[in-house]
Design a protein around this motif. Structure first.
Motif, PDB file in Angstrom:
ATOM      1  N   THR A  35       0.841  -1.194   0.000  1.00  0.00           N
ATOM      2  CA  THR A  35       0.000   0.000   0.000  1.00  0.00           C
ATOM      3  C   THR A  35       0.878   1.247   0.000  1.00  0.00           C
ATOM      4  N   ARG A  36       0.353   2.286  -0.593  1.00  0.00           N
ATOM      5  CA  ARG A  36       1.061   3.574  -0.671  1.00  0.00           C
ATOM      6  C   ARG A  36       0.102   4.691  -0.317  1.00  0.00           C
ATOM      7  N   GLU A  37       0.531   5.541   0.613  1.00  0.00           N
ATOM      8  CA  GLU A  37      -0.245   6.716   0.972  1.00  0.00           C
ATOM      9  C   GLU A  37       0.588   7.950   0.650  1.00  0.00           C
ATOM     10  N   SER A  38       0.065   8.830  -0.180  1.00  0.00           N
ATOM     11  CA  SER A  38       0.802  10.033  -0.573  1.00  0.00           C
ATOM     12  C   SER A  38      -0.053  11.265  -0.293  1.00  0.00           C
ATOM     13  N   THR A  39       0.613  12.321   0.207  1.00  0.00           N
ATOM     14  CA  THR A  39      -0.065  13.567   0.535  1.00  0.00           C
ATOM     15  C   THR A  39       0.697  14.732  -0.068  1.00  0.00           C
ATOM     16  N   SER A  40      -0.006  15.623  -0.717  1.00  0.00           N
ATOM     17  CA  SER A  40       0.582  16.850  -1.239  1.00  0.00           C
ATOM     18  C   SER A  40      -0.062  18.029  -0.516  1.00  0.00           C
ATOM     19  N   SER A  41       0.760  18.850   0.132  1.00  0.00           N
ATOM     20  CA  SER A  41       0.270  19.987   0.900  1.00  0.00           C
ATOM     21  C   SER A  41       0.769  21.279   0.264  1.00  0.00           C
ATOM     22  N   ARG A  42      -0.149  22.154  -0.107  1.00  0.00           N
ATOM     23  CA  ARG A  42       0.201  23.477  -0.631  1.00  0.00           C
ATOM     24  C   ARG A  42      -0.041  24.505   0.472  1.00  0.00           C
ATOM     25  N   LEU A  43       1.024  25.237   0.821  1.00  0.00           N
ATOM     26  CA  LEU A  43       0.978  26.160   1.949  1.00  0.00           C
ATOM     27  C   LEU A  43       1.141  27.596   1.473  1.00  0.00           C
ATOM     28  N   SER A  44       0.434  28.512   2.126  1.00  0.00           N
ATOM     29  CA  SER A  44       0.565  29.931   1.781  1.00  0.00           C
ATOM     30  C   SER A  44       0.085  30.777   2.949  1.00  0.00           C
ATOM     31  N   GLY A  45       0.695  31.951   3.090  1.00  0.00           N
ATOM     32  CA  GLY A  45       0.292  32.859   4.152  1.00  0.00           C
ATOM     33  C   GLY A  45       1.234  34.047   4.262  1.00  0.00           C
ATOM     34  N   PHE A  46       0.763  35.095   4.935  1.00  0.00           N
ATOM     35  CA  PHE A  46       1.545  36.323   5.110  1.00  0.00           C
ATOM     36  C   PHE A  46       2.091  36.393   6.531  1.00  0.00           C
ATOM     37  N   SER A  47       3.200  37.107   6.686  1.00  0.00           N
ATOM     38  CA  SER A  47       3.774  37.354   7.999  1.00  0.00           C
ATOM     39  C   SER A  47       4.540  38.676   7.945  1.00  0.00           C
ATOM     40  N   MET A  48       5.007  39.136   9.102  1.00  0.00           N
ATOM     41  CA  MET A  48       5.765  40.384   9.144  1.00  0.00           C
ATOM     42  C   MET A  48       6.807  40.318  10.257  1.00  0.00           C
TER      43      MET A  48
ATOM     44  N   ASN B 140      -4.645  20.311   1.356  1.00  0.00           N
ATOM     45  CA  ASN B 140      -4.114  18.947   1.270  1.00  0.00           C
ATOM     46  C   ASN B 140      -4.844  18.104   0.233  1.00  0.00           C
ATOM     47  N   GLN B 141      -4.077  17.259  -0.427  1.00  0.00           N
ATOM     48  CA  GLN B 141      -4.623  16.200  -1.290  1.00  0.00           C
ATOM     49  C   GLN B 141      -3.951  14.892  -0.908  1.00  0.00           C
ATOM     50  N   ARG B 142      -4.755  13.833  -0.731  1.00  0.00           N
ATOM     51  CA  ARG B 142      -4.204  12.546  -0.316  1.00  0.00           C
ATOM     52  C   ARG B 142      -4.741  11.430  -1.202  1.00  0.00           C
ATOM     53  N   TYR B 143      -3.842  10.478  -1.501  1.00  0.00           N
ATOM     54  CA  TYR B 143      -4.202   9.344  -2.341  1.00  0.00           C
ATOM     55  C   TYR B 143      -3.737   8.046  -1.668  1.00  0.00           C
ATOM     56  N   ILE B 144      -4.589   7.022  -1.766  1.00  0.00           N
ATOM     57  CA  ILE B 144      -4.262   5.681  -1.263  1.00  0.00           C
ATOM     58  C   ILE B 144      -4.162   4.750  -2.470  1.00  0.00           C
ATOM     59  N   SER B 145      -3.046   4.035  -2.579  1.00  0.00           N
ATOM     60  CA  SER B 145      -2.808   3.200  -3.758  1.00  0.00           C
ATOM     61  C   SER B 145      -2.467   1.774  -3.368  1.00  0.00           C
TER      62      SER B 145
ATOM     63  N   GLU C 186       2.669  -2.699  -6.463  1.00  0.00           N
ATOM     64  CA  GLU C 186       3.429  -3.944  -6.563  1.00  0.00           C
ATOM     65  C   GLU C 186       4.881  -3.608  -6.896  1.00  0.00           C
ATOM     66  N   GLU C 187       5.814  -4.199  -6.159  1.00  0.00           N
ATOM     67  CA  GLU C 187       7.230  -3.957  -6.411  1.00  0.00           C
ATOM     68  C   GLU C 187       7.644  -4.562  -7.742  1.00  0.00           C
ATOM     69  N   SER C 188       8.524  -3.828  -8.467  1.00  0.00           N
ATOM     70  CA  SER C 188       9.010  -4.329  -9.745  1.00  0.00           C
ATOM     71  C   SER C 188      10.276  -3.585 -10.137  1.00  0.00           C
ATOM     72  N   ASN C 189      11.326  -4.341 -10.484  1.00  0.00           N
ATOM     73  CA  ASN C 189      12.585  -3.781 -11.003  1.00  0.00           C
ATOM     74  C   ASN C 189      13.169  -2.689 -10.101  1.00  0.00           C
ATOM     75  N   GLY C 190      13.173  -2.924  -8.798  1.00  0.00           N
ATOM     76  CA  GLY C 190      13.728  -1.971  -7.862  1.00  0.00           C
ATOM     77  C   GLY C 190      12.807  -0.811  -7.546  1.00  0.00           C
TER      78      GLY C 190
ATOM     79  N   ILE D  76      -1.281  -0.407  -8.999  1.00  0.00           N
ATOM     80  CA  ILE D  76      -2.359  -1.293  -9.443  1.00  0.00           C
ATOM     81  C   ILE D  76      -3.705  -0.589  -9.372  1.00  0.00           C
ATOM     82  N   GLN D  77      -3.917   0.151  -8.297  1.00  0.00           N
ATOM     83  CA  GLN D  77      -5.184   0.852  -8.093  1.00  0.00           C
ATOM     84  C   GLN D  77      -4.914   2.096  -7.250  1.00  0.00           C
ATOM     85  N   ILE D  78      -5.629   3.189  -7.511  1.00  0.00           N
ATOM     86  CA  ILE D  78      -5.437   4.427  -6.765  1.00  0.00           C
ATOM     87  C   ILE D  78      -6.791   5.025  -6.424  1.00  0.00           C
ATOM     88  N   ASP D  79      -6.945   5.495  -5.182  1.00  0.00           N
ATOM     89  CA  ASP D  79      -8.183   6.115  -4.728  1.00  0.00           C
ATOM     90  C   ASP D  79      -7.852   7.421  -4.009  1.00  0.00           C
TER      91      ASP D  79
END
Length: 417
Positions: A192-205, A237-242, A245-249, A254-257
């Motif tokens: 199984t593979r769980e991947s998350t992409s987080s896009r961050l933004s904001g102001f400061s001083m 955030n965006q997250r995917y569960i896949s 299968e291991e192959s060639n290193g 196989i499937q992604i949700d």
């Protein structure tokens, strides 16, 4: 000349976006990532102190110092880091090269303005964990993360009196952090593979004050304060569960949700620093500084950590410089600036009830460019972060920094046509 300068700035901005090797630290998983030093190479070589202003170097840590600039200044710097990462029973080497800052300073009659780009925090790790399940099966889990938060800033400083300066800097922070974990159970075809992409933004001083006063005819006393109020950063955030299968290193999908994960707001902690020192202008200076950061209760990019905790962070720095003879015409070595310093920091991160600490020593050299007001600054930092005990990782690192400060007189009115 101006076209060449603008072309160079564009190239460096492109390099900044592409050359970030992020971080090698497993601790960069937590919070907003590994906090990056926000100053230039010359201040870093003095233990990170920032309470005084310089007429030909940009002090990016205290915006009050912007008003001390006497020449138009273009500063750029980068660092190559070498590290040994160790646990109680194994070790591994790591390396990264980053562009640390890009800044332009413009002087005015009683003030100055500075704008530029620098990293705020970095994420970068590649780990593997082997463990046994209650059923008796063995698992193998890979953890990977990369990315970071960059900062575009613009600020100005003003000389209120001969002794006091005040300044403000406004920042837009932005970036993307990608993380994933892959788990395999021995004897089972798919993982199984769980991947998350987080896009961050904001102001400061940031706000700052510096003080410079006389002691007798030759000595000066210096002081500085900076304050950064707490702000919020939006994390999408965006997250995917896949199924994989291991192959060639590597592996094939196989499937992604798509998994539901909330967009959140995380705090950028408030910070306060105070420092002071004594010295003789263009000859020597020594001083100390302490910085407090309100990191207690910090969140991750996608929620809570479970048993990981954050406490308030504190950093102590001491350092200074020495110039044998600033105006020497016969000895170039006498015009070199010799710098040294040290720092100790409680980073605010607590793992397994253990505070993660960071301590280092620094040395540096500032080489004046003959015939110009420009200079090349080199620095070396040796330090340790973390510990091999309590199931943690110790990072023993060497940072080699170089900073270029190009100074010239711009916007001069012609006397003759």
């Amino acid at each position: 000349m101006m076209n060449k300068f603008l072309a160079g700035v564009c190239l460096l901005i492109s390099a900044f976006a592409m050359a970030q090797q992020s971080s090698y630290s497993p601790y960069s998983y937590y919070g907003l990532g590994e906090q990056r030093f926000k100053g230039t190479a010359e201040y870093r070589a003095m233990g990170g102190i920032s309470f005084f202003a310089d007429s030909i170097h940009v002090n990016l840590q205290n915006p009050a110092a912007f008003s001390a600039l006497k020449l138009t200044t273009f500063s750029v710097g980068g660092t190559t880091s070498f590290a040994d990462l160790s646990t109680e029973d194994m070790s591994q080497k790591a390396k990264r090269t980053t562009l640390d800052y890009l800044a332009v300073g413009l002087p005015f009659k009683k003030g100055g303005a500075v704008f530029g780009l620098m990293p705020y925090a970095s994420t970068g790790y590649n780990l593997v964990n082997y463990s046994a399940m209650p059923s008796g099966d063995s698992t193998r889990t890979y953890y990977e993360g990369k990315g970071g938060i960059n900062r575009v800033f613009a600020g100005a400083g003003y000389e209120i009196t001969k002794n006091f300066r005040f300044g403000l800097s406004f920042n837009y922070n932005f970036g993307t952090v990608d993380t994933e974990s892959r788990e395999y159970i021995y004897g089972v075809q798919y993982g199984t593979r769980e991947s998350t992409s987080s896009r961050l933004s904001g102001f400061s001083m940031d706000a700052g004050i510096t003080y410079e006063g006389k002691i007798g005819k030759k000595l000066r006393v210096y002081g500085g304060l900076t304050y950064t109020p707490e702000t919020k950063m939006t994390v999408k955030n965006q997250r995917y569960i896949s199924l994989i299968e291991e192959s060639n290193g590597g592996y094939s999908t196989i499937q992604i949700d798509t998994a539901n994960v909330a967009n959140i707001k995380v705090k950028m902690p408030s910070a306060f620093s105070v420092g002071g020192g004594i010295g003789k202008p263009r000859k020597w200076l020594v001083g100390a500084e302490v910085t407090f950061r309100n990191t207690a209760g910090q969140q991750s990019r996608f929620g809570s950590y479970g048993n990981v905790q954050f406490e308030n962070a504190i950093k102590y720095g001491i350092g200074g410089y020495y110039i044998p003879n600033y105006n020497s015409f016969t000895s170039y070595l006498s015009r070199i600036t010799y710098r040294a310093g040290a720092k100790y920091e409680k980073t605010g991160l607590m793992l397994n009830s253990k505070s993660i600490e960071d301590a280092s020593g620094t040395v540096g050299l500032g080489f004046p460019v003959p015939g110009l007001f420009s200079n090349i600054n080199l620095g070396v930092e040796y330090g340790k972060r973390g510990t091999v005990y309590s199931g943690l990782v110790q990072e023993q690192y060497v940072n080699v920094s170089i900073g270029l400060s190009f100074n010239d007189r711009w916007f001069l009115r012609r006397k003759y046509e």
